[in-house]
Write a protein that holds these residues in place. Structure first.
Motif: not given
Length: 257
Positions: A46-54, A62-64, A216-221, A225-226
């Motif tokens: 799983v990855s957020t829109l800005d590429g975070a895997a965690q 970041i799951s659902g 469909p999330m943004l986390t920055a930081g 990546r996956i």
């Protein structure tokens, strides 16, 4: 709106808003037909829109709900779930469980009641008192290198794990890991990471399929990546195989060309 379709036939995408049944998900994510010596390694990430895997070191935030349903379906279709030691420690891994909804499908495929868990580790720094080792439905495998600490190998075996040597040094060779598992009849393979392990599989060119949830999330930081680790000389091109959409999440599948 939910949409599930092969990318070659997008006109058949429209469906009602009823939930997808487990049988429908199992058909959508079925492994391809494998020859007598064949095996198939897929990854589920799983990855957020800005590429975070965690987020905060874990994938759950970041799951659902639908992501977890697909997560369970992929596990229920696999012979073995391959995971890195760090992910075992961070995510609190437990043994895979038998699920009545998939029991007949697994019997028809010649599979046992649940997937085995295979942990890849060079250091063998694992807590062998955890349920993953002491009370699995199917014995847990530990894949390590020939130079792994002998006392830790003995401790793993004493705990009931099957230790598999898949490397000449301390590290595990991804190519050998896939082959060793297949040689034990564990041919439908699923890896859930973490990112470092997936990066090793990508670099070794043994990954056949990526099931990627785009959250469909943004986390920055500075989250991983996956896939991390060594880069490839030429990027590996995959072919899109299908998409499921639910509440803004995209559940995609890409396969080796």
């Amino acid at each position: 709106m939910r949409r599930l379709f092969p990318v070659t036939d997008q006109t058949s995408a429209d469906r009602s808003d009823r939930p997808w049944s487990l049988d429908e998900l199992a058909e959508a994510y079925a492994y391809p037909e494998l020859g007598p010596d064949g095996h198939w390694l897929r990854a589920n990430m799983v990855s957020t829109l800005d590429g975070a895997a965690q987020h905060d070191g874990r994938s759950q935030p970041i799951s659902g709900e639908t992501d977890m349903q697909i997560f369970g379906t992929l596990r229920a279709l696999a012979d073995v779930i391959v995971v890195g030691a760090e992910t075992v420690r961070q995510e609190g891994y437990r043994p895979a469980r038998a699920r009545d909804a998939f029991a007949e499908r697994r019997r028809a495929s010649g599979q046992g009641p649940a997937a085995a868990i295979a942990v890849i580790t060079a250091s063998m720094e694992l807590d062998f008192s955890l349920p993953l080792f002491t009370s699995p439905l199917v014995p847990t495998l530990v894949l390590t290198g020939a130079a792994a600490p002998a006392e830790r190998v003995a401790e793993a075996a004493k705990a009931g794990a099957e230790v598999v040597l898949a490397g000449d040094g301390a590290a595990v060779d991804p190519v050998r890991a896939v082959r060793e598992l297949a040689a034990r009849g564990l041919r439908r393979q699923l890896t859930e990471g973490g990112p470092r392990l997936l990066g090793q599989f990508v670099a070794a060119d043994v990954l056949d399929e990526l099931c990627l949830t785009i959250s469909p999330m943004l986390t920055a930081g500075d989250a991983q990546r996956i896939a991390g680790g060594p880069s490839v000389t030429v990027p590996h091109r995959l072919a899109a195989a299908g998409v499921l959409e639910e509440a803004g999440f995209l559940f995609t599948s890409y396969r080796r060309i």
